[in-house]
Design an enzyme around this catalytic site. Sequence first.
Site, short mmCIF file in Angstrom:
data_model
loop_
_atom_site.label_atom_id
_atom_site.label_comp_id
_atom_site.label_asym_id
_atom_site.label_seq_id
_atom_site.Cartn_x
_atom_site.Cartn_y
_atom_site.Cartn_z
N HIS A 167 25.99 26.83 71.23
CA HIS A 167 25.75 27.79 72.34
C HIS A 167 26.99 28.65 72.55
CE1 HIS A 167 24.10 28.24 76.75
NE2 HIS A 167 24.57 29.39 76.27
N HIS A 211 28.31 33.01 72.92
CA HIS A 211 27.98 34.43 73.03
C HIS A 211 29.13 35.22 72.42
CE1 HIS A 211 24.73 33.64 76.09
NE2 HIS A 211 25.51 32.59 76.34
N GLU A 234 15.29 31.65 71.57
CA GLU A 234 15.70 31.35 72.93
C GLU A 234 14.65 31.87 73.90
OE1 GLU A 234 18.41 29.61 72.82
OE2 GLU A 234 18.46 29.24 74.96
N ASP A 280 28.90 27.14 75.59
CA ASP A 280 28.50 28.35 76.32
C ASP A 280 29.67 29.32 76.42
OD1 ASP A 280 26.94 30.20 77.57
OD2 ASP A 280 26.87 29.20 79.51
#
Length: 444
Positions: A60, A62, A145, A305
Amino acid sequence: MFETLIRGATIVNAEGFERCDVGVSDGSIAALLPPGETASARAVVDAAGAYLLPGLVDAHAHLRDPGLTHKEDFSSGTHAAALGGVTTVLDMPTDEPWTATGEQLANKMATAAGRLHVDVGLQAVLSRDLSLIPRLLDLRPVSFELFTADVPDDFLFATLDAVAEALKAFAGSDTLIGISPGDQSILTGSTMRDRSGTIAAFQASRPPLAEANGIARALVAAASAEARIHVRQINSELGVEAWSRLRGMADASVETTPQNLFFNANDYGMQGANLKASPPLRSPHDVDALRAALRAGLIDIVATDHAPHTPAEKAAPYAAFADIPGGMPGLQTLLQTMLKLVDENLITLPDLVRLCARNPAERFGLARRKGRIATGYDADMLILDPRHSSMIANADQVSRAGYTPFDGWTVQARLTSVFLRGREIVREGKRIGPKIGTIVTRES
Ligand SMILES: [Zn+2]
């Protein structure tokens, strides 16, 4: 004759420890040999007294590329990953544009070429136009997702009906669907009731109730559709309770993050904007419940994340706490924060490998290449020296976020080398050699 032979290390896999020498050829692990067995190699690495772990797989992250590259890009994000021992990054689809069509996914793959320090798997987002799925599947993203709250309308599956219909498109397939557990009705209702803009208002908009209901809804929908799901970061006692009671209903896994295992809502006082993310930090009691679940083996994956913003974006004034850009960096500190949990005796080193390498590789379609040190696997490996400690420092962070919430922490053990497909890419905290990372796709 091997290309590289690593001598003297103790191998750490999810199943436990083993003393082996490791021969590497053509980017793969070619042989596990009894310690000291005669073998020839072009390069021999003396790792006596050290541990050898598979490279971590962060499920996870970004990376912000394309479109948000002032925050991070494929190069800066994978640089941070390499220094942190993450050799495979599974990149979320929420960039600009979101990765919702075959063309957007193909473009993202092309954009990444030649700019990766480690391997990257791409995740596609489900939009409400389900006719886009077949073309996306052709490109074999590691997962899809699905969002149930808190996203632009095109990507919002706010009702049980919408979630179930989307999951039906994957009935019986082994494609994994990541689901962030939330509830749009609670977000909307609480926002109408409390417009104070405080931290408490932000917490009330994404409470444990929303998380627990999101988990329950995802699990019953997955069971009904016979879909394979992965529940994104959970962090509340109520969420843990819903997960542990219902998880057997479906082919499902769950993740949490290091920040949720170490910080609670009291820490907003010190680090405010830098810790602002969704879900909100919870009470110390919730953190205890999450840690107990981790210790009990109820959590399958710890992921970062990693969601960087520029220092200026985090420092700017905002009308409401909820308006502060959500997310914090984590790729460079995943290994060290997990080692902190080992120091605290909450988990063991094999647990670390299970949570951050084997399980994410298995769930996200990379089970035959990544996540373990075994013959035939990619030679993605970390040499970890337990005789030295290491410190996490803001000054060493290479993400464009420019900070880490774990600044100043010290852990026992130091990452001395990182290998990606047999090539050493980091030595003593410094990147070496060219960028050899590639896009990895779901195994068929
Ligand atoms: Zn995220």
